[in-house]
Enzyme design. Structure first.
Site, PDB file in Angstrom:
ATOM      1  N   LYS A   1       0.811  -1.244  -0.036  1.00 33.45           N
ATOM      2  CA  LYS A   1      -0.033  -0.064   0.040  1.00 33.45           C
ATOM      3  C   LYS A   1       0.642   1.167   0.040  1.00 33.45           C
ATOM      4  O   LYS A   1       0.554   2.142  -0.593  1.00 33.45           O
ATOM      5  CB  LYS A   1      -0.938  -0.121   1.015  1.00 33.45           C
ATOM      6  CG  LYS A   1      -2.050  -1.010   0.869  1.00 33.45           C
ATOM      7  CD  LYS A   1      -2.720  -1.506   2.229  1.00 33.45           C
ATOM      8  CE  LYS A   1      -3.723  -2.538   2.023  1.00 33.45           C
ATOM      9  NZ  LYS A   1      -4.452  -3.250   3.342  1.00 33.45           N
TER      10      LYS A   1
ATOM     11  N   GLN B   1      -4.251  -1.864   9.530  1.00 32.83           N
ATOM     12  CA  GLN B   1      -4.112  -2.940   8.857  1.00 32.83           C
ATOM     13  C   GLN B   1      -4.810  -4.103   9.587  1.00 32.83           C
ATOM     14  O   GLN B   1      -4.194  -4.223  10.678  1.00 32.83           O
ATOM     15  CB  GLN B   1      -2.583  -3.038   8.615  1.00 32.83           C
ATOM     16  CG  GLN B   1      -2.139  -4.300   7.688  1.00 32.83           C
ATOM     17  CD  GLN B   1      -2.809  -4.164   6.456  1.00 32.83           C
ATOM     18  OE1 GLN B   1      -2.782  -3.400   5.680  1.00 32.83           O
ATOM     19  NE2 GLN B   1      -3.789  -5.610   6.098  1.00 32.83           N
TER      20      GLN B   1
ATOM     21  N   ASP C   1     -11.209   2.375   4.541  1.00 33.64           N
ATOM     22  CA  ASP C   1     -11.474   0.851   4.248  1.00 33.64           C
ATOM     23  C   ASP C   1     -13.174   0.666   4.417  1.00 33.64           C
ATOM     24  O   ASP C   1     -13.371  -0.288   4.061  1.00 33.64           O
ATOM     25  CB  ASP C   1     -10.943   0.007   5.578  1.00 33.64           C
ATOM     26  CG  ASP C   1      -9.681  -0.547   5.190  1.00 33.64           C
ATOM     27  OD1 ASP C   1      -9.374  -0.843   3.748  1.00 33.64           O
ATOM     28  OD2 ASP C   1      -8.770  -1.274   5.930  1.00 33.64           O
TER      29      ASP C   1
END
Lengths: 243, 243
Positions: A19, A63, A86
């Protein structure tokens, strides 16, 4: 435009790096917050609150998976909804589910499929119902007028259901839960796990002979998840600037 | 324990009266806020905010449907989540959808069915996907490990899907969309519309000969919706007191 990736577990470093690299390529400044694996939940949440109130931060990504001692609900729920790239905040999921409502951010894995496919009138089967993939993709397909059945470990006779599907989204924990001869000729098959080369894929190789569309192995859905994350970060920054 | 019912449309007065009477019977003080049908949206929302900040009010219900000039999302979204006894707040719906999360309040129509039935391993078909019934009931059944398919007007061959169902929840706008000979012998059939005697029921009378369980006509699900609303009000008050 600035994004922050909060990493806790060492084994998630591969995803964090992927990412970070993608951010650099498109000109998004990304800052990593690497916390020790034994970080107390309260410290992680305090860090998230600091990032929420920082006007120079446009997106926050914690994460997953998190270490077992940290409650995922508490950690993800702490992220301000307008920085939740997200799309896992329950308020986002609720708006995703509801007719006539639109979430600020779509979760990244389903987002790409949604953009690609006209799901109208499709008979779709999503296997499993995780908060990250199975659930949001089923909500999104339903909103796009597909007839959706979620098949899971308590489903009796999954074979009969899957054999009818025009679109199969395999997101189950078990490898090869779906047999090759269950795939209807021409069906679109998306294997969420195919992004992770270290894990077994969920769809057997012979499925590629009958499917009309199938995610590639390796790589699979990985690169497009990252692309959708960048897109959400851009949307979030635009949203802040437009206010 | 105090609940407030906000009524706007005159034709919703029957439901408001039913709820008011039920509150009186169990000792919940209910206050009606009757607004004129042409009330501006901003005035309705200001009223809701006043009720949100009143510590003596434990539950707020905005009676649906609203007049067309009022945006339902804005009106319902204004209700404080801890007083949203209808359970329609997107944050509640999101938590209802997500694995490992629990909403503060369950929407009243699905709540009762959820309490009654062990849906595990059932093959369930809910017809339609309204935010009030179809959507929350499908999310709830999925959480209870049923295999759920939502059938709607874009579904090809609904007959084949409904014929397999152990539980049929009929919540579609059209009367008698489901034919009597589509019902599997012994299936549980719940007709949401059967609560409203002025409207046609969705399931034809002959279904009652094969179904193992069917909602009564008239009355149907009406009394239990009211009962669940009272229960949510009680839970909300307990929650405030417990804090």
């Amino acid at each position: 435009m600035n994004g922050v990736i909060v990493g806790v577990r060492k084994d998630s470093q591969t995803y964090v790096n992927m990412k970070r690299k993608a951010c650099a390529e498109v000109g998004i400044m990304s800052f990593d917050v690497d916390l020790p694996e034994d970080v107390p939940e309260a410290d992680l949440i305090t860090k998230v609150y600091q990032l929420n109130s920082d006007p120079d931060v446009h997106s926050i990504l914690v994460q997953l998976p998190l270490p077992k001692h940290i409650n995922e609900e508490n950690a993800l729920g702490a992220i301000s909804i307008d920085k939740d790239v997200d799309g896992f905040h329950p308020l986002n999921i609720g708006k995703l589910a509801m007719k006539g409502r639109e979430p600020l951010f779509l979760p990244c894995t389903p987002k790409k499929w949604h953009k690609d496919k006209g799901a109208k009138s499709s008979c779709s089967r999503s296997v499993r119902r995780s908060n990250i993939v199975g659930l949001p993709v089923s909500l999104l397909l339903l909103k796009a007028d597909a007839t959706v059945t979620t098949v899971h470990c308590h489903t009796k006779n999954p074979e009969a259901i899957i054999k009818e599907a025009d679109i199969i989204i395999a997101a189950a924990g078990q490898a090869c839960m779906i047999k090759g001869d269950w795939i209807k000729p021409g069906a679109a098959v998306i294997d969420e796990r195919s992004q992770r080369p270290e894990q077994e894929i969920r769809i057997p190789i012979e499925a590629s002979k009958v499917a009309g569309f199938i995610t590639p192995v390796p790589d699979g859905v990985g690169p497009m998840i990252v692309a959708m994350l960048l897109r959400n970060t851009l949307d979030g920054a635009k949203w802040v600037i437009g206010q």
